[in-house]
Design a protein around this motif. Sequence first.
Motif, short mmCIF file in Angstrom:
data_model
loop_
_atom_site.label_atom_id
_atom_site.label_comp_id
_atom_site.label_asym_id
_atom_site.label_seq_id
_atom_site.Cartn_x
_atom_site.Cartn_y
_atom_site.Cartn_z
N LEU A 131 29.72 -46.31 -20.26
CA LEU A 131 30.85 -46.96 -19.58
C LEU A 131 30.40 -47.58 -18.26
O LEU A 131 30.82 -48.69 -17.90
CB LEU A 131 31.96 -45.94 -19.32
CG LEU A 131 32.74 -45.47 -20.56
CD1 LEU A 131 33.72 -44.35 -20.19
CD2 LEU A 131 33.50 -46.64 -21.19
N LEU A 132 29.54 -46.87 -17.52
CA LEU A 132 29.04 -47.39 -16.24
C LEU A 132 28.27 -48.70 -16.45
O LEU A 132 28.47 -49.68 -15.73
CB LEU A 132 28.15 -46.35 -15.58
CG LEU A 132 27.45 -46.77 -14.27
CD1 LEU A 132 28.47 -47.07 -13.19
CD2 LEU A 132 26.48 -45.68 -13.82
N LYS B 150 28.50 -50.71 -19.05
CA LYS B 150 29.39 -51.73 -19.60
C LYS B 150 30.15 -52.44 -18.49
O LYS B 150 30.36 -53.66 -18.53
CB LYS B 150 30.37 -51.08 -20.59
CG LYS B 150 31.27 -52.09 -21.31
CD LYS B 150 32.16 -51.40 -22.33
CE LYS B 150 33.05 -52.42 -23.05
NZ LYS B 150 33.92 -51.75 -24.04
N GLN B 151 30.55 -51.69 -17.45
CA GLN B 151 31.27 -52.27 -16.32
C GLN B 151 30.43 -53.33 -15.59
O GLN B 151 30.98 -54.24 -14.97
CB GLN B 151 31.67 -51.17 -15.33
CG GLN B 151 32.76 -50.25 -15.86
CD GLN B 151 33.02 -49.07 -14.93
OE1 GLN B 151 32.34 -48.92 -13.90
NE2 GLN B 151 33.97 -48.22 -15.28
N LYS B 152 29.12 -53.19 -15.68
CA LYS B 152 28.22 -54.13 -15.02
C LYS B 152 27.65 -55.17 -15.99
O LYS B 152 26.71 -55.90 -15.66
CB LYS B 152 27.06 -53.38 -14.36
CG LYS B 152 27.52 -52.49 -13.21
CD LYS B 152 28.17 -53.31 -12.10
CE LYS B 152 28.65 -52.43 -10.96
NZ LYS B 152 29.29 -53.22 -9.89
N ASN C 236 26.07 -43.39 -8.92
CA ASN C 236 26.24 -44.57 -9.79
C ASN C 236 25.58 -45.80 -9.19
O ASN C 236 24.92 -46.58 -9.90
CB ASN C 236 27.73 -44.84 -10.02
CG ASN C 236 28.35 -43.86 -10.99
OD1 ASN C 236 27.65 -43.13 -11.68
ND2 ASN C 236 29.67 -43.83 -11.04
#
Length: 459
Positions: free
Chosen positions: A17-18, A20-22, A108
């Motif tokens: 998810l981390l 994917k956000q970027k 993160n």
Amino acid sequence: MILIIDDDVAVRVSLSLLLKQKGFRSKEAASANEALQLAEQYPFELILMDMNFSIETTGHDGLQLLGQFKKLLPQIPVILITGWGSIGLAVEGMRAGAADFITKPWSNEYLLQSVQTALSLSSHKAGNDESLTRKKLDQQYDLRNIVGQDPRLLQILKKIGQIAPTDASVLIEGESGTGKELIAEAVHRNSLRKNQPFVKVNLGGISSSLFESEMFGHKRGAFTDAKADRTGRFEMANKGTIFLDEIGELDLNSQVKLLRVLQDRTYEVLGDSRSRKLDIRVVCATNRNLEQLVEEGKFREDLFYRINLIKVKLPSLRERPDDIPLLVQFFISNLKRTYNRPELEISQRALYWLKELPLPGNIRELKNLVERTVLVSESEILEAEDFQAQAQQGPAKAGDKALPAVGTMTLDEMEASMIRKSMLFYHNNISKVARALGLSRAALYRRLEKFGIPYDITD
């Protein structure tokens, strides 16, 4: 696409998810076999992998998988994920070819920074460019105050320009006086942080007892002499670049504290228990052999790998003698303005003579020699004889050039002997001795106290 390998589904989902956000695409694997199968099916650009995939937490399964990946996909960077207590495993992984290591629980921001840096570095193809010229480099990068056209120097400048936009830690090695600080400044000026602070710290001049206060700052009343709040160097450099010079001089206790900051990207001000986040690029420099210090147990191996993502080895001036005339002309051009002597020139014979000098002090020694000669010369055309007269005044004498036989003197004894000779030659002038030895005043004071050499504190 990024391959995530971890037997904990929560970790895999969190990382996926981390990323994917970027804007990164990823695939997940829970075991070594699954990871290898996915590697055959997809063109991965980077691998994020835990060090353990079984009940045992020895990390051997992670090291074995890393070895398999380095054989099958040697060009793909691998970032290891491990607990703080297992950093020894990560160090083994770095020896085996891993690009970086992240500790759990991770930040993160730092994890994403590490991913982006590894991807950026892997996109640069190594190799010599025979058509590389100083003019081309100056058109691409800001390399002000760095003088020279030696092919080895040009390759270094090209490398600096390429890695500067990343946040990769850089270790600059080289003899005293080779221009390590200028290279560090070039890294900063060509980075995305160029409009943020560039903070220089001479670690050789900071005692162990003052390390935390100097680097992290303190609150008023944190200790007996803390009369007011103090801003630490890391806070000054936040969002920018911190240049840690003479990192080889740092004692082991301070190395642990520094490693914590570089690893977690957090720090605590003395007298304040609140942790503060840090967004920083780290550039280090040393004239010592850190690998040898690691073998001797004087420098932490985990810290060495943390600061050594990119290594830049600067050549000595005797290895690029054709650059000496260029440097001399550069110094004289500056001295014309400094001393208001617009007609000042140097003869070709003088340039040839300077080119033949051994110059153990490298660029710093050459610069000091040129400036001394300009100061005492009454002529507007500097001849070889003018420089010869000033060179003969240096602390090194013909009879001192021979080193003692192996086994007759320790390094500490040699260092103490050179400091005593320099103190005698310069009549105990601390500033002149420090310049001659390539040390800061604080670093010289430390050595004077270490060897019990008397000095005048009022100097």
